[in-house]
Structure formats: C-alpha cells, structure tokens
Motif scaffolding. Structure first.
Motif, PDB file in Angstrom:
ATOM      1  N   PRO A  69       0.683 -21.289  26.354  1.00  0.00           N
ATOM      2  CA  PRO A  69      -0.577 -21.987  26.056  1.00  0.00           C
ATOM      3  C   PRO A  69      -0.292 -23.375  25.500  1.00  0.00           C
ATOM      4  N   SER A  72      -5.737 -27.458  22.926  1.00  0.00           N
ATOM      5  CA  SER A  72      -6.924 -28.009  23.584  1.00  0.00           C
ATOM      6  C   SER A  72      -7.211 -29.436  23.126  1.00  0.00           C
ATOM      7  N   ILE A  93      -8.741 -22.013  30.841  1.00  0.00           N
ATOM      8  CA  ILE A  93      -7.728 -20.963  30.726  1.00  0.00           C
ATOM      9  C   ILE A  93      -7.618 -20.255  32.072  1.00  0.00           C
ATOM     10  N   GLU A 179     -14.180 -18.179  26.289  1.00  0.00           N
ATOM     11  CA  GLU A 179     -13.956 -17.269  25.154  1.00  0.00           C
ATOM     12  C   GLU A 179     -13.511 -15.892  25.615  1.00  0.00           C
ATOM     13  N   ARG A 182      -9.929 -16.211  26.512  1.00  0.00           N
ATOM     14  CA  ARG A 182      -9.113 -16.429  25.312  1.00  0.00           C
ATOM     15  C   ARG A 182      -8.882 -15.106  24.589  1.00  0.00           C
ATOM     16  N   ARG A 183      -9.936 -14.284  24.492  1.00  0.00           N
ATOM     17  CA  ARG A 183      -9.769 -12.969  23.853  1.00  0.00           C
ATOM     18  C   ARG A 183      -8.859 -12.072  24.680  1.00  0.00           C
ATOM     19  N   ASN A 185      -6.309 -13.005  26.471  1.00  0.00           N
ATOM     20  CA  ASN A 185      -4.922 -13.419  26.251  1.00  0.00           C
ATOM     21  C   ASN A 185      -4.483 -13.280  24.803  1.00  0.00           C
ATOM     22  N   TRP A 187      -5.290 -15.429  22.366  1.00  0.00           N
ATOM     23  CA  TRP A 187      -4.932 -16.767  21.928  1.00  0.00           C
ATOM     24  C   TRP A 187      -5.808 -17.240  20.777  1.00  0.00           C
ATOM     25  N   ASP A 189      -8.105 -20.236  18.751  1.00  0.00           N
ATOM     26  CA  ASP A 189      -9.271 -21.000  19.219  1.00  0.00           C
ATOM     27  C   ASP A 189      -8.909 -22.334  19.859  1.00  0.00           C
ATOM     28  N   GLU A 191      -6.103 -22.876  21.736  1.00  0.00           N
ATOM     29  CA  GLU A 191      -5.095 -22.685  22.775  1.00  0.00           C
ATOM     30  C   GLU A 191      -5.759 -22.493  24.133  1.00  0.00           C
ATOM     31  N   VAL A 192      -5.250 -23.217  25.128  1.00  0.00           N
ATOM     32  CA  VAL A 192      -5.776 -23.137  26.500  1.00  0.00           C
ATOM     33  C   VAL A 192      -4.604 -23.207  27.480  1.00  0.00           C
TER      34      VAL A 192
END
Length: 388
Positions: A69, A72, A93, A179, A182-183, A185, A187, A189, A191-192
């Motif tokens: 990651p 952002s 993502i 979101e 992201r959940r 992975n 990761w 808040d 991280e992308v």
C-alpha cells in the motif's frame, strides 16, 4: 471595383453538378473529422472513468493484493494537483478477486473508489461484459473470493451495470466502495493501492499525455524522501496500447478520406471550369482583343470558380453540422459495441479542426484549378473573334 471583379459578376456559371460534388465532398470530410474526434473523446473518457489518465503506483507493484500500500497523501500530492491540465487526483484500491455464480468462475479486478456514493455496504458496479458472462444484473448478489494469506469471501450487491470501453475478458474491473476494499485488505485510513490522475480533455492527446505523465513522475520522485513510498507514473496509453493504436488507425482513415474528397472535389471543379472555358472561348478572345492580359482573364475565371467552391463548402458544412447535431441528439446511427466499443457513432464537432480542414481543402482545390486556366493562354483572339 477592378475589371476582373466586374466581369466575374457578369459571367454566369451554373455548374450545379460541380457545386454538388464540392458540397458532398465537404460533407464527407466534416463527418470524417467529427467521427474521428468523437471516437477519441468517448474512448478516452471511458478509459479515464475506469482507470484514470495517469496512475501513480508503487515501483514494486507486481501483484494486486494486500501488499505494497501507499499513502493517499504523499508529499508530491500538492504539486501534482497544481500541474496545468490535471483535473483531479483520486485514491483507489485494487484487489484481484474471483467471482462465482453456480459453476461459472471468473477472475476480475476489484477497484475501490470514492466518487460513487451508491457503492456502500458492499455495493458494486460491474462491467457489462461480466454481466453477460455471469448472467447477472442490477439487484442481484455476487459471491467473490480473495486469495491472500487466507481466502476471504464476500457477498456483494450489484447496484448497477456500466458499459466498459475495454471488452477483454481478462481485464474486467468491478467498482466497489473504497472503504469496503480498505476493510477487506485490513489497511489504515490513509493507505491505498494507487493514485489516479484525470486530465482535462485538452491534455488527452498522445504527446501531451506522455509529457504530463513524465512531469507527474518527476514530481513524485523529486518530492519523495528516503522514508516515502517510491512511486512511478504510468499513462493509460501504456496500459491500453491496443485501443490507442485503434484510434490512430481511425485518424489515418479520416486523413485518407480528407485527401480523397479534396481530390474528388478538385477534379470535378476542373471539369466544370474546363466546360466554362470552352463555352467562353469567344468571350476570352474578345477580352484579349480589348487588351486584357492572360493573368487578368485567368483571375476572372478563378474568381467565378472560387465563389462556386465557397458555396459548395458552405452547403456541405451546414448539412454536415446538422447531421452531427441530429446524431448527437438521437444516436440513430448504431454500432456493434463488441467491435467498436460503443453502441452508436460518436460525433464531436471540433470547430478549429473543421476550419483547418476547410481551409486546407479550399487551398488545394484552388491550386488544382490553376491547371485548366492555363488553357486561356492558348486562345488566339484573331481566330476566335473571326469565328464569332
């Protein structure tokens, strides 16, 4: 008013067939230019909506999964956002996944985005090609599996089906909430997977896009510290080269049409002018006997021909622009999206490009008309006046 202008106004040259040929030629030229511009706009906009014009990704991004990651908000975000031609910078993502319906299994790429408010609580938008493969549509559920350190399963709800400009079965992109991905992975808040940069339309031309890609890549490198992520900039021209090669082929075909139609119009005008000259031999002889030079007589017939070309050009342009407006309003001319990526003939009225095409064709036609006016120098006034 000089003598050439006065005589040109009095000299009648109907030439309806020649004028109709010129009008049809300019009609075809304007349509060809509009089709080329329309395909470029639709295809590039469609690709940009799926993957942006430029992507900033980790230098070691070989697998779209839970690894690598990036932030952002890297240090270069501000300078990149201020680059001329940059419309927006969006965090995304990516995650490779497998979707399944009954015994039908297919690999896809999930893309988490922020700009679609409807894609929340495991809502997704799938490409039309995937909808055809799995026979799923809006309102259906889609079971997906993600392979990493352990296999994760998610049941998504299809909110919509979008038409993808890329019909390849091995590059299907499913849009989901940022979101949710992201959940998935695990990761933080900030991280992308990548930052996608959308350019203004004026900067989506090949050389300009490559220049902006180099500029963005340089800024990402210059503003990165030793502890920051190492980012590389990649344009969609490198990601989808086959599409841009196809667009270049369309441009080449449009150029061929422009040349062909200009030559057709020019030679039809040559035929019309020769007919006028043959009918006006006695007039030419009389003007020579009165002391008018070959150059002045040629100017008379060139002025008459030029007016006819201008009338045909205006008629062709008017009809072409009317057809473009009708097509853009109704899309009555359809295409097979499997072959042409979109379901209708796209037309974009690019007035500067149309004006350049008009002026270039007009100049070439006038140059071609220099051939028949040489006939004037061969006319002997003694013979023509005696015959009259």
């Amino acid at each position: 008013m000089n003598a050439s202008s006065f005589i040109a106004k009095k000299l009648r040259f109907k030439g309806r067939i020649a004028m109709a040929s010129v009008a049809i030629s300019f009609l075809v030229m304007i349509i060809a230019v509009s089709v080329s511009s329309g395909f470029r706009r639709e295809i590039r906009s469609g690709i940009a909506s799926v993957s942006g014009d430029i992507q900033l990704t980790p230098a070691d991004m070989n697998y779209i999964g839970e690894e690598s990651p990036i932030s952002s908000e890297p240090p270069s975000l501000g300078p990149i956002s201020e680059v001329q031609g940059v419309k927006s910078v969006q965090p995304v993502i990516y995650r490779a996944g497998i979707v399944k319906k009954d015994d039908n299994i297919h690999g896809v790429i999930f893309k988490g985005v922020t700009e679609r408010d409807s894609l929340v609580d495991l809502g997704i938008s799938i490409p039309d090609r995937l909808s055809e493969i799995l026979d799923l549509g809006e309102g259906d559920d889609l079971q997906a599996y993600f392979v990493g350190e352990r296999v994760k399963a998610r049941r998504f709800h299809i909110k919509s089906v979008y038409r993808s400009p890329v019909r390849a079965d091995d590059n299907l992109v499913v849009l989901a909430s940022l979101e949710d991905m992201r959940r998935l992975n695990g990761w933080e808040d900030d991280e992308v997977s990548a930052l996608e940069i959308v350019l203004e339309d004026a900067y989506r031309d090949g050389p300009l896009m490559r220049a902006k890609t180099d500029e963005v890549g340089t800024l990402a490198l210059v503003h990165a510290s030793d502890t920051d992520d190492s980012l590389v900039a990649t344009s969609i021209m490198d990601k989808y080269p086959q599409l841009f090669d196809w667009l270049n082929l369309i441009d080449f075909n449009a150029l061929a049409v422009l040349i062909l139609m200009t030559v057709v119009a020019g030679f039809n005008m040559i035929s019309g002018l020769l007919i006028l000259l043959f009918r006006s031999i006695s007039t030419i002889g009389t003007l020579k006997a009165m002391g008018m030079t070959d150059k002045s007589i040629s100017a008379v017939f060139m002025r008459v021909s030029s007016n006819l070309v201008l009338k045909g050009m205006l008629i062709g342009n008017a009809v072409a622009l009317a057809l473009c407006a009708l097509q853009n309003a109704t899309h009555f001319l359809k295409l097979n999206p499997d072959n042409y990526f979109i379901s209708y003939v796209p037309l974009k009225v690019n007035l500067p490009l149309i004006l350049v095409a008009d002026l270039a064709a007009y100049a070439v036609i006038l140059l071609l008309l220099q051939i028949p006016v040489r006939f004037i120098s061969k006319v002997d006034p003694a013979l023509t006046v005696r015959a009259q």
